[in-house]
Design an enzyme around this catalytic site. Sequence first.
Site, PDB file in Angstrom:
ATOM      1  N   GLU A 165       0.852  -1.194   0.000  1.00  0.00           N
ATOM      2  CA  GLU A 165       0.000   0.000   0.000  1.00  0.00           C
ATOM      3  C   GLU A 165       0.887   1.244   0.000  1.00  0.00           C
ATOM      4  O   GLU A 165       1.811   1.373   0.808  1.00  0.00           O
ATOM      5  CB  GLU A 165      -0.940   0.018   1.199  1.00  0.00           C
ATOM      6  CG  GLU A 165      -1.875   1.218   1.183  1.00  0.00           C
ATOM      7  CD  GLU A 165      -3.117   1.040   2.015  1.00  0.00           C
ATOM      8  OE1 GLU A 165      -4.197   1.469   1.572  1.00  0.00           O
ATOM      9  OE2 GLU A 165      -3.027   0.474   3.118  1.00  0.00           O
ATOM     10  N   HIS A 199      -2.094  11.407  -4.121  1.00  0.00           N
ATOM     11  CA  HIS A 199      -3.196  11.692  -5.060  1.00  0.00           C
ATOM     12  C   HIS A 199      -2.778  12.621  -6.202  1.00  0.00           C
ATOM     13  O   HIS A 199      -3.593  12.893  -7.086  1.00  0.00           O
ATOM     14  CB  HIS A 199      -4.429  12.286  -4.366  1.00  0.00           C
ATOM     15  CG  HIS A 199      -4.862  11.550  -3.139  1.00  0.00           C
ATOM     16  ND1 HIS A 199      -4.632  10.210  -2.955  1.00  0.00           N
ATOM     17  CD2 HIS A 199      -5.539  11.975  -2.032  1.00  0.00           C
ATOM     18  CE1 HIS A 199      -5.141   9.842  -1.780  1.00  0.00           C
ATOM     19  NE2 HIS A 199      -5.683  10.884  -1.198  1.00  0.00           N
TER      20      HIS A 199
END
Length: 259
Positions: free
Chosen positions: A53, A141
């Site tokens: 992750e 992001h």
Amino acid sequence: MGMGQRSLTEIADSFGTDKGTKGPSFIYGGHNYTDIYEAYLGRMRSAPLRILEIGIGVKGPASREYIAHGRNRGGGGSLKMWYEYFPHATLFAIDVNAAPHLDNDRVRTFVADQSSRDDITRLLDAAGNEPFDVIIDDGSHRPDHQQASLGLLFPALKSGGLYFIEDLEANGAGDGAFGRHANDSVLNTRHVLKHFLETGAFPTPHAIHDPDYLAAHIAQMAFHVPRAGSDVLSLFKKARNRNLKYRVGTERLCAITKE
């Protein structure tokens, strides 16, 4: 699910990760990604997976993390979620802030810049250079970072493995976005990947390392709109659905399967 097992959404909401429906507190809600993740990953729940992750969500000098509060005090809510959901998985995670308090028998955390080839190389060396079954990008992001990570890490994914990119936004060149999630040197990641589905080529400018490798090894790709009551769009490399029942450009989560 087996008897006594909690759903991914139940686990997410208990740890306060924004992947669920509640988030850490009433001032920071959930994105409702867990139903989508469970549809992909539920059949693998008992497997000895290797999962990476990107983005732990912990506070530190490199980045303030507003998500690390409430039920997610101390951060790492999604890492705790995966730890419970996959009882036999080995979990690796990177962040620009250190998170040693989250390391345990099956979790290893590393400080790394997701867009740095050197940092990713060091990560892969430390992780044993064995391929991952699942990679999840919940990092900065920023579109340049998302695209760099995809290019650098896709070769480290197993054949048939899954690569997820969360929080696709209109935050690239020409979108007029600003702030810490925006970058105007590349097109936004949603546009880059959807254009590839339509044409077989990645539009420029992008930040993908070795786009030829990526193009040759994508088996299928799906975009999802994780909202309660909304339709989900699944776009595959060889089958395009044109009868859309929602506003195009609102997809927030992409799942890519490796050839």
